[in-house]
Motif scaffolding. Structure first.
Motif, short mmCIF file in Angstrom:
data_model
loop_
_atom_site.label_atom_id
_atom_site.label_comp_id
_atom_site.label_asym_id
_atom_site.label_seq_id
_atom_site.Cartn_x
_atom_site.Cartn_y
_atom_site.Cartn_z
N THR A 13 0.84 -1.20 0.00
CA THR A 13 0.00 0.00 0.00
C THR A 13 0.87 1.24 0.00
O THR A 13 2.05 1.21 0.34
CB THR A 13 -0.94 -0.01 1.22
OG1 THR A 13 -1.90 1.04 1.07
CG2 THR A 13 -0.17 0.22 2.51
N GLU A 18 -5.53 3.57 3.85
CA GLU A 18 -6.12 2.71 4.88
C GLU A 18 -5.92 1.25 4.52
O GLU A 18 -6.00 0.88 3.34
CB GLU A 18 -7.61 3.02 5.00
CG GLU A 18 -8.36 2.12 5.99
CD GLU A 18 -9.85 2.42 6.02
OE1 GLU A 18 -10.23 3.43 6.63
OE2 GLU A 18 -10.62 1.62 5.44
N GLN A 64 -4.48 5.51 15.16
CA GLN A 64 -4.53 5.07 13.77
C GLN A 64 -4.99 3.62 13.63
O GLN A 64 -5.33 3.17 12.55
CB GLN A 64 -3.13 5.21 13.12
CG GLN A 64 -2.66 6.64 12.98
CD GLN A 64 -3.64 7.44 12.12
OE1 GLN A 64 -4.04 7.02 11.04
NE2 GLN A 64 -4.02 8.60 12.60
N ILE A 79 -5.78 -0.08 9.90
CA ILE A 79 -4.82 1.01 10.07
C ILE A 79 -5.32 2.15 9.19
O ILE A 79 -5.40 2.00 7.96
CB ILE A 79 -3.39 0.59 9.68
CG1 ILE A 79 -2.99 -0.71 10.37
CG2 ILE A 79 -2.41 1.71 10.06
CD1 ILE A 79 -1.65 -1.27 9.92
N THR A 82 -1.65 4.64 6.85
CA THR A 82 -0.42 3.87 7.06
C THR A 82 0.82 4.74 6.96
O THR A 82 0.88 5.72 6.19
CB THR A 82 -0.32 2.73 6.05
OG1 THR A 82 -0.55 3.24 4.73
CG2 THR A 82 -1.32 1.63 6.36
N LYS A 83 1.80 4.36 7.75
CA LYS A 83 3.12 5.01 7.73
C LYS A 83 4.15 3.97 7.29
O LYS A 83 3.91 2.77 7.36
CB LYS A 83 3.48 5.54 9.12
CG LYS A 83 2.45 6.50 9.71
CD LYS A 83 2.92 7.11 11.00
CE LYS A 83 2.88 6.17 12.16
NZ LYS A 83 1.52 5.89 12.62
N ASP A 86 4.90 1.17 9.62
CA ASP A 86 3.90 0.13 9.85
C ASP A 86 4.20 -1.14 9.05
O ASP A 86 3.53 -2.16 9.23
CB ASP A 86 2.50 0.63 9.45
CG ASP A 86 2.01 1.75 10.35
OD1 ASP A 86 1.27 2.62 9.84
OD2 ASP A 86 2.37 1.75 11.55
N SER A 87 5.18 -1.07 8.18
CA SER A 87 5.57 -2.26 7.42
C SER A 87 6.04 -3.34 8.38
O SER A 87 6.99 -3.13 9.16
CB SER A 87 6.68 -1.93 6.43
OG SER A 87 6.23 -1.04 5.44
N LEU A 109 2.54 -6.69 5.54
CA LEU A 109 2.15 -5.36 5.08
C LEU A 109 3.41 -4.61 4.67
O LEU A 109 4.36 -4.49 5.45
CB LEU A 109 1.42 -4.58 6.17
CG LEU A 109 1.07 -3.14 5.84
CD1 LEU A 109 0.08 -3.08 4.67
CD2 LEU A 109 0.49 -2.42 7.05
N VAL A 111 4.46 -0.91 3.26
CA VAL A 111 4.02 0.46 3.02
C VAL A 111 5.11 1.19 2.23
O VAL A 111 6.26 1.24 2.66
CB VAL A 111 3.73 1.19 4.34
CG1 VAL A 111 3.23 2.60 4.06
CG2 VAL A 111 2.71 0.42 5.16
#
Lengths: 112, 112
Positions: A13, A18, A64, A79, A82-83, A86-87, A109, A111
């Motif tokens: 993402t 989101e 978040q 989430i 995402t930042k 957050d990966s 995930l 990001v």
């Protein structure tokens, strides 16, 4: 043998988007958890859920993040924005009683 | 603050010999301990647990020892098999349904 299932197995993402990670816990379990593992680091607790409400959350689980059990079978982690940090690999777990956790295979995930 | 520590990041053992994985914790209120095994790109798989009322629990080739006064637990695998090669995590919790704190893991390699 009953198992915890998670979808998607991998999601990529863009930062700020989101993301919803889905989990189907073992059907007669009462406790539900989300953990995550950033590459090369330890498994970290995010949140626990019991009796349709959050019972405990870590400092990672800020505004978040949110969890839901919308239909009595799925357990989702959202989430909102995402930042990059957050990966991680996100693991759902469930337990019948307090104690032995059964983990899913994880959702990776990424990001960008 | 790391409440559960696994000070050996890796361990190599010859097939058939004993593997001993160690874990230390700092919180004397922890009363339930788990060992998990994890293969790359998979979720943690439960191995064995022990509660604070016991000092030993055995399940087949796996035995967990708990020394409450030293705040130390160990996992013994006898005899070790190549399929045991994985990352092993210990985890501890305080009270029913509360979060588990994970160690950083020990990567076990069993050499055929």
């Amino acid at each position: 043998e009953p198992e915890v299932t998670q979808t998607p197995s991998h999601q990529v993402t863009q930062m700020g988007q989101e993301v919803i990670l889905r989990c189907v816990p073992i059907s007669n379990h009462l406790y539900f958890y989300w953990y995550r593992q950033i590459l090369g680091q330890k498994v970290e607790f995010l949140v626990s859920f019991y009796n349709n409400e959050i019972s405990e959350k870590s400092e990672i689980f800020d505004d978040q993040f949110s969890v839901e059990r919308p239909d009595g079978s799925n357990f989702t982690l959202k989430i909102r924005s995402t930042k990059l940090e957050d990966s991680a690999m996100y693991f759902c777990a469930s337990a019948w009683l307090a104690g032995e956790l059964f983990f899913g295979e994880g959702s990776r995930l990424t990001v960008l | 603050d790391q409440q559960v520590k696994q000070n050996s990041p890796s361990l190599s053992v010859q097939e058939g010999r004993i593997s001993i994985l160690n874990c230390d914790y700092t919180n004397s209120m922890f009363d339930y301990f788990l060992w998990y095994k994890k293969y790359p790109a998979e979720g943690p798989t439960f191995l064995i647990s022990i509660s604070s009322i016991k000092d030993k629990n055995e399940d087949g080739r796996f035995t967990v020892f708990l020394n409450k006064s030293a705040k130390h637990l160990s996992l013994h695998i006898v005899p070790s098999q190549p399929g045991d090669s994985a990352v092993y995590f210990c985890a501890a919790s305080e009270g029913a349904g509360n979060q588990f704190y994970f160690g950083t893991g020990t990567s076990l390699t069993v050499i055929p």
